[in-house]
Enzyme design. Structure first.
Site, mmCIF file in Angstrom:
data_model
loop_
_atom_site.group_PDB
_atom_site.id
_atom_site.type_symbol
_atom_site.label_atom_id
_atom_site.label_comp_id
_atom_site.label_asym_id
_atom_site.label_seq_id
_atom_site.Cartn_x
_atom_site.Cartn_y
_atom_site.Cartn_z
ATOM 1 N N ASP A 78 -18.818 15.314 -21.676
ATOM 2 C CA ASP A 78 -20.231 15.259 -21.316
ATOM 3 C C ASP A 78 -20.418 14.081 -20.359
ATOM 4 O O ASP A 78 -19.656 13.109 -20.403
ATOM 5 C CB ASP A 78 -21.098 15.032 -22.558
ATOM 6 C CG ASP A 78 -21.164 16.256 -23.453
ATOM 7 O OD1 ASP A 78 -20.429 17.232 -23.197
ATOM 8 O OD2 ASP A 78 -21.948 16.235 -24.415
ATOM 9 N N HIS A 155 -11.677 15.745 -23.326
ATOM 10 C CA HIS A 155 -10.741 16.844 -23.521
ATOM 11 C C HIS A 155 -9.981 17.136 -22.229
ATOM 12 O O HIS A 155 -10.313 16.624 -21.161
ATOM 13 C CB HIS A 155 -11.509 18.098 -23.953
ATOM 14 C CG HIS A 155 -12.286 17.935 -25.225
ATOM 15 N ND1 HIS A 155 -12.019 18.667 -26.353
ATOM 16 C CD2 HIS A 155 -13.333 17.122 -25.546
ATOM 17 C CE1 HIS A 155 -12.869 18.311 -27.319
ATOM 18 N NE2 HIS A 155 -13.670 17.381 -26.843
ATOM 19 N N SER A 262 -18.307 5.334 -20.851
ATOM 20 C CA SER A 262 -17.425 4.871 -19.781
ATOM 21 C C SER A 262 -17.261 5.968 -18.746
ATOM 22 O O SER A 262 -18.205 6.700 -18.471
ATOM 23 C CB SER A 262 -16.082 4.420 -20.333
ATOM 24 O OG SER A 262 -15.405 3.653 -19.361
#
Length: 294
Positions: A78, A155, A262
């Protein structure tokens, strides 16, 4: 400012166990401040999270982020798209008009049995040319910024083979888009873990970049990685790890996690017809389309 020490303190604070009666009000305040989607979390009962760190690293419900298999490349996390595009002359953009060097970001190409670790004698353009593995392909990049309210696990964006890790124990400057607009080469200063390998179209890399108040970066297939330690290193220092057995990384599989917000940086080869399906500033979710082959 002692940003690394401050970030270590914040990391320890995140791991302090909260009394059960405080968990719901404190975490509800955080959810309100940063717009977290609690309804997407696998566990919605805030009393389950013993500390802030556990909530930052919360897992999602199994099918809340479907992987778009119609596209060869999907978002690893995200976040917000800071910048993307073709890499030209060994120079990348961290935001529109503000650049950083490819060779400074990745360092010597020792994973390809380069003869020398000194890259100061070659130009940025020559460095990019040496990096390419397919003569008829181009090099592309994409930067995704994770805000404090985002899902903080990341991911694999595609099927690829992991060969090498390089850890730069650099600084922990903020990577907020507002800061990235005025610090030239920001990503080359910060601590980062660069994972390199190959995919069906040549070179592929995914990098997790640290930032202020990111207590640590954890990579599930690399338990040796230790970030934001007390050790002092000279400027430009890095540490390499070659995976003795290449690791097959499946598209959509969990790769790692941050302890706050981050940045993820993807740098990869692809045929000239590769097209991004995003735009600068777009909010994106893990599993959504990032790019396709025309």
């Amino acid at each position: 400012m002692p940003l690394k020490a401050m970030s270590r303190l914040w990391g320890r604070f995140n791991e302090l166990e909260l009394p059960i009666f405080l968990r719901r009000p404190l975490l509800s305040l955080y959810i309100w401040m940063f717009g977290c989607r609690l309804d997407e979390a696998e566990v919605e009962d805030l009393r389950h999270y013993r500390n802030l760190g556990e909530f930052f690293r919360r897992q999602l419900k199994p099918d809340v982020r479907p992987i778009d298999d119609n596209y060869v490349l999907t978002s690893p996390s995200d976040g917000k798209i800071l910048h993307y595009g073709r890499v030209e002359n060994g120079i990348l953009e961290q935001v529109k008009g503000v650049t950083y060097s490819l060779r400074g970001f990745l360092g010597p190409q020792t994973w390809r049995d380069a003869k020398s670790t000194n890259i100061n004698h070659i130009s940025d353009t020559e460095y990019q040319e040496e990096l390419g593995m397919q003569p008829d392909h181009d090099l592309f990049h994409c930067i995704i910024y994770l805000a404090p309210g985002d899902y903080h696990r990341f991911h694999s964006p595609t099927n690829w083979v992991l060969h090498h890790r390089r850890h730069f124990p650099g600084e922990l400057l903020s990577v907020n888009p507002g800061i990235a607009r005025w610090i030239q080469g920001l990503f080359n200063f910060n601590e980062r873990a660069v994972y390199t390998g190959t995919w069906d179209h040549g070179f592929f890399s995914m990098c997790a970049v640290g930032a202020t108040n990111v207590g640590s970066i954890k990579i599930y297939c690399d338990e040796d990685l230790k970030t934001n330690t007390r050790s002092k290193y000279p400027e430009g220092a890095y540490f390499d790890k070659v995976f003795q057995s290449s690791i097959q990384v499946a598209k959509g599989s969990m790769f790692g996690e941050f302890n706050l917000g981050s940045t993820i940086v993807l740098i990869f080869e692809a045929p000239k017809g590769f097209q991004f399906k995003v735009h600068d500033g777009q909010k994106i979710r893990f599993g959504q389309a990032l790019g396709t082959l025309s």
